[in-house]
Design an enzyme around this catalytic site. Structure first.
Site, PDB file in Angstrom:
ATOM      1  N   ARG A   1       7.720  -3.293 -14.166  1.00 16.32           N
ATOM      2  CA  ARG A   1       6.748  -2.253 -14.531  1.00 16.32           C
ATOM      3  C   ARG A   1       5.495  -2.953 -15.034  1.00 16.32           C
ATOM      4  O   ARG A   1       5.567  -3.740 -15.979  1.00 16.32           O
ATOM      5  CB  ARG A   1       7.288  -1.334 -15.631  1.00 16.32           C
ATOM      6  CG  ARG A   1       8.533  -0.555 -15.257  1.00 16.32           C
ATOM      7  CD  ARG A   1       8.878   0.456 -16.356  1.00 16.32           C
ATOM      8  NE  ARG A   1      10.233   0.977 -16.243  1.00 16.32           N
ATOM      9  CZ  ARG A   1      10.607   1.971 -15.431  1.00 16.32           C
ATOM     10  NH1 ARG A   1       9.710   2.540 -14.669  1.00 16.32           N
ATOM     11  NH2 ARG A   1      11.858   2.376 -15.403  1.00 16.32           N
TER      12      ARG A   1
ATOM     13  N   ARG B   1      12.125   3.166 -11.478  1.00 12.49           N
ATOM     14  CA  ARG B   1      12.057   4.625 -11.508  1.00 12.49           C
ATOM     15  C   ARG B   1      10.792   5.154 -12.180  1.00 12.49           C
ATOM     16  O   ARG B   1      10.438   4.759 -13.281  1.00 12.49           O
ATOM     17  CB  ARG B   1      13.292   5.185 -12.233  1.00 12.49           C
ATOM     18  CG  ARG B   1      13.343   6.715 -12.222  1.00 12.49           C
ATOM     19  CD  ARG B   1      14.608   7.216 -12.891  1.00 12.49           C
ATOM     20  NE  ARG B   1      15.779   7.009 -12.055  1.00 12.49           N
ATOM     21  CZ  ARG B   1      16.982   6.683 -12.534  1.00 12.49           C
ATOM     22  NH1 ARG B   1      17.139   6.495 -13.820  1.00 12.49           N
ATOM     23  NH2 ARG B   1      18.006   6.543 -11.717  1.00 12.49           N
TER      24      ARG B   1
ATOM     25  N   HIS C   1      15.403  -6.760 -12.135  1.00 14.66           N
ATOM     26  CA  HIS C   1      14.986  -6.332 -13.463  1.00 14.66           C
ATOM     27  C   HIS C   1      14.684  -7.511 -14.381  1.00 14.66           C
ATOM     28  O   HIS C   1      14.229  -7.331 -15.502  1.00 14.66           O
ATOM     29  CB  HIS C   1      16.106  -5.450 -14.059  1.00 14.66           C
ATOM     30  CG  HIS C   1      15.737  -4.733 -15.313  1.00 14.66           C
ATOM     31  ND1 HIS C   1      16.314  -5.017 -16.534  1.00 14.66           N
ATOM     32  CD2 HIS C   1      14.851  -3.731 -15.552  1.00 14.66           C
ATOM     33  CE1 HIS C   1      15.811  -4.233 -17.466  1.00 14.66           C
ATOM     34  NE2 HIS C   1      14.914  -3.449 -16.899  1.00 14.66           N
TER      35      HIS C   1
ATOM     36  N   TYR D   1       6.209  -1.737 -27.546  1.00 14.36           N
ATOM     37  CA  TYR D   1       7.610  -2.127 -27.369  1.00 14.36           C
ATOM     38  C   TYR D   1       7.838  -3.461 -28.080  1.00 14.36           C
ATOM     39  O   TYR D   1       7.022  -4.371 -27.961  1.00 14.36           O
ATOM     40  CB  TYR D   1       7.943  -2.328 -25.884  1.00 14.36           C
ATOM     41  CG  TYR D   1       8.045  -1.082 -25.042  1.00 14.36           C
ATOM     42  CD1 TYR D   1       7.467   0.120 -25.435  1.00 14.36           C
ATOM     43  CD2 TYR D   1       8.710  -1.114 -23.821  1.00 14.36           C
ATOM     44  CE1 TYR D   1       7.544   1.252 -24.641  1.00 14.36           C
ATOM     45  CE2 TYR D   1       8.802   0.016 -23.014  1.00 14.36           C
ATOM     46  CZ  TYR D   1       8.212   1.196 -23.423  1.00 14.36           C
ATOM     47  OH  TYR D   1       8.289   2.315 -22.633  1.00 14.36           O
TER      48      TYR D   1
END
Length: 709
Positions: A377, A407, A437, A470
């Site tokens: 992402r 997603r 990932h 984050y």
């Protein structure tokens, strides 16, 4: 085996976020932001998880494990839990937050509560801005019900022709004949709220209220009999044919199908007109238990933007402004810093700029031959993508794995992939059947003593935007064995290489499960032998049945297990004879906890690892994931300290109980301790200590590579 269902556990997590919205000690706008987050979370939950359970019910699926609920049992439990949860959301809004806003001088007004000046402002806005944008859509025999976008806010309108009153005697026998319906979409392109002039405090009104008050301008030949905002949530889980010849084209088609997914939830106002409600149910083919009648306003996610309005900064958390990482203080050359020593950065307390600079410097450095990176992402205006494009234009070999199946980021990633390809980068779309990932960047550089490989390994995405909210950790190293592992990993991702025996890395899907199984079993055996033992982990989710079973075995053998789990936890702690030595902690605070860290006591020689993987089947078996050790002595101590600080939190931490509920940590008279604020303070203090040394040591030529904030 005791096992708490993952969907129900996720709902409990969203409940913990909602608790933050109810906490009066949290700043008012932050409470509103937490409420908006629960709405956004719930949208995705319906689009993916609830839709998935409904699909299982329709297909007659039976769970593989006897300890889990059947789809029918789970769906019933979820429907009850989601209805109750949404009632709590609106209770929090109307009973707590809106009254508190009003006491602070901020009000939401409908037309009846406005003075003449405010009505004039609304009228002007409607005529000049709204009216040209709106498109009223009649629904009748020749004009079918429109294909409404997922999550869009719409207004259903019941109309009556103005001619009807003159002929109502003739048509009295057929009452339904004169019921006419239309849909007006609330334009998402415009702000959801409008600020009004106000003599005291600040006043706002909602876009849908302005439209409803002016519907007569859109339907001049009809009388408005009723109007009600509504919102449809659709099944949005992509089904992608990975055998397709053109994979990117297949993903694009799947994204379009997502917009037409079957409705799984209909949100309406509680005061919705009976005929309008029946009309929507009939047109959308929605079931009774999929209808959520709410106090309004619908779609709470807009409060996230509202919470950031200018002039209300005093009602928000004091911002955490990243400082320059102490590990890079004094270095203009990021490669020189990494050659001297492994470096660790803790975001967002320390700036993500060093990660961006790592790629930017590689792009411009004449001695850099190649850059290889995975992207899952990325932000909308990514400086890392820009640097990779420059690197390719500068003649470097640039290989980028862009995960098209991330997603709800698929469209963004397709756009970036196309731009990278145009610039001359080699773009890979991942391995068949697996999401990539892992978070890794490899820079190959020519130096006097030969080729050297520089690495960044992380727990979070290469996203400069989310890196501000984050919490993640990154490691920079040029350890030659790590470099060899990294090259092997990229060869597996980009070519047909067989998964190698990594020297330091643990990589899914072929070796990560066995790595964790082995490490947990070692702790269990050490407990039986009376050796030092213990497991401390920080993950986003703990779902995997095998890992849970092994942790139960470890607990029964006397291994102390402490797991910080932000979200889903299917393990049930504190059960006598099963999990009495396991403690589960969840931290929900100002920042989103995202890092994954694993410590194993290892008989007195503790090992610590970080990476991209949660303890979920998908991470261990169906994704390319990377977990790496921290071996530098100083960085190991710092990593241990991160876990110790998290476990000491008594402000944002809740402890999971044997009945699966969560309770705030009991301070027992101790002063408040926030792990997140402590990490921020530590980052500032580490930097200040180095600045102090520079100030007092004029003979040491240290120059900051970054702006110090």
């Amino acid at each position: 085996m005791p096992y708490y269902n993952r969907e129900l556990s996720w709902m409990d997590f969203n409940g913990r976020v909602l608790e933050e919205a109810t906490k009066k000690e949290n700043p008012l706008m932050e409470r509103l932001r937490f409420l908006a987050i629960t709405g956004s979370n719930l949208d995705e939950f319906f689009m993916v998880r609830v839709a998935g359970v409904k699909a299982q019910v329709n297909s007659g699926y039976k769970p593989k494990e006897s300890f889990d609920l059947s789809p029918q049992e789970l769906l019933a439990a979820l429907e009850e839990k989601t209805h109750h949860f949404m009632e709590r959301q609106y209770s929090c809004l109307h009973r707590s937050i809106l009254p508190a806003l009003e006491r602070s001088g901020i009000r939401f007004l409908n037309l009846d509560a406005m003075d003449n000046r405010q009505k004039e402002c609304v009228d002007k806005y409607f005529k000049n801005v709204l009216f040209p944008v709106l498109t009223p859509l009649a629904v009748d025999g020749s004009r079918p019900f429109p294909q409404l976008a997922n999550k869009s806010l719409n207004i259903a309108v019941r109309l009556e022709s103005k001619d009807t009153k003159e002929r109502e005697k003739e048509k009295a026998k057929d009452k339904d004949r004169d019921k006419q319906f239309a849909i007006v979409q609330v334009p998402a392109i415009l702000p959801r709220f409008l600020e009004l002039p106000s003599n005291e405090g600040r006043a706002f009104t909602l876009l849908e209220d302005i439209i409803i008050d002016n519907l007569s301008e859109l339907f001049e030949l009809h009388s408005i009999k009723a109007a009600c905002p509504f919102r449809v949530t659709r099944d949005s889980d992509l089904e992608i044919d990975e055998e397709a010849e053109d994979f990117m084209s297949e993903v694009k088609k799947s994204i379009k199908r997502r917009k037409r997914g079957r409705p799984v939830r209909l949100e309406l106002l509680q005061k919705c007109d009976k005929d309008l409600r029946s009309f929507l149910i009939d047109q959308l083919k929605i079931k009774k238990n999929e209808i959520y009648q709410l106090a309004g306003p619908l779609d709470l996610t807009f409060f996230s933007k509202f919470a950031g309005i200018k002039g209300c900064e005093g009602m928000c958390f004091k911002p955490i402004i990243p400082v320059a990482p102490a590990d890079f203080w004094g270095y203009d050359d990021i490669f020189a810093a990494i050659r001297d020593k492994d470096r660790m950065v803790h975001h967002p307390y320390e700036s993500f700029d060093c990660v961006v600079k790592f790629i930017e410097q590689a792009a411009e450095d004449e001695d850099v031959l190649a850059i290889k990176q995975t992207l899952y992402r990325v932000s909308g205006n990514s400086p890392i993508i820009a640097a990779l494009i420059r690197a390719a234009e500068n003649g470097k070999q640039v290989t980028v794995l862009v995960e098209l199946k991330a997603r709800f980021d698929e469209e963004n990633n397709i756009n970036w992939a196309q731009k990278l390809e145009k610039a001359g980068c080699h773009v890979i779309y991942g391995l068949h059947g697996l999401k990539t990932h892992c978070k890794i960047a490899l820079v190959v550089r020519r130096e006097e003593d030969g080729i050297r490989r520089y690495l960044h390994l992380g727990t979070g995405n290469y996203n400069d935007s989310t890196a501000k909210i984050y919490t993640d950790v990154g490691l920079f190293t040029c350890n030659s064995q790590y470099g060899a592992d990294a090259s092997s990993l990229f060869n597996v991702i980009t070519g047909y290489s067989r998964p190698p025996e990594y020297q330091h890395f643990a990589v899914a899907p072929h070796g990560l499960r066995s790595f964790f199984v082995r490490r947990i079993k070692i702790e269990t055996e050490n407990a039986k032998k009376g050796l030092p033992c213990g497991i401390t982990a920080k993950v986003n989710s703990l779902v995997d049945p095998e890992i849970i079973s092994l942790l139960y075995e470890a607990s029964s053998a006397g291994v102390p297990v402490k797991v910080v789990v932000r979200g889903i936890c299917c393990l049930i702690p504190g059960l006598p004879g099963v999990s009495e030595n396991i403690q589960i902690i969840s931290i929900v605070g100002q920042l989103l906890e995202h890092s994954r860290i694993f410590r194993f006591e290892n008989g007195g020689d503790p090992k610590i690892y970080m990476g991209s993987a949660d303890w979920m089947p998908r991470n261990l078996d169906r994704r390319v994931e990377l977990v790496f050790p921290i071996e530098d002595a100083d960085l190991k101590e710092r990593a241990f300290g991160i876990l110790d600080t998290l476990l000491s939190d008594n402000t944002n931490a809740r402890i999971m109980q044997p009945d699966t509920s969560y309770q705030h940590v009991n301070r027992r008279g101790r002063s408040a301790f926030s792990s997140q604020l402590t990490f921020y303070k530590q980052a500032q203090e580490r930097l200040k200590a180095l600045q102090h040394v520079e100030h007092d040591s004029p003979l040491i030529p240290i120059h900051s590579a970054e702006e110090v904030r």
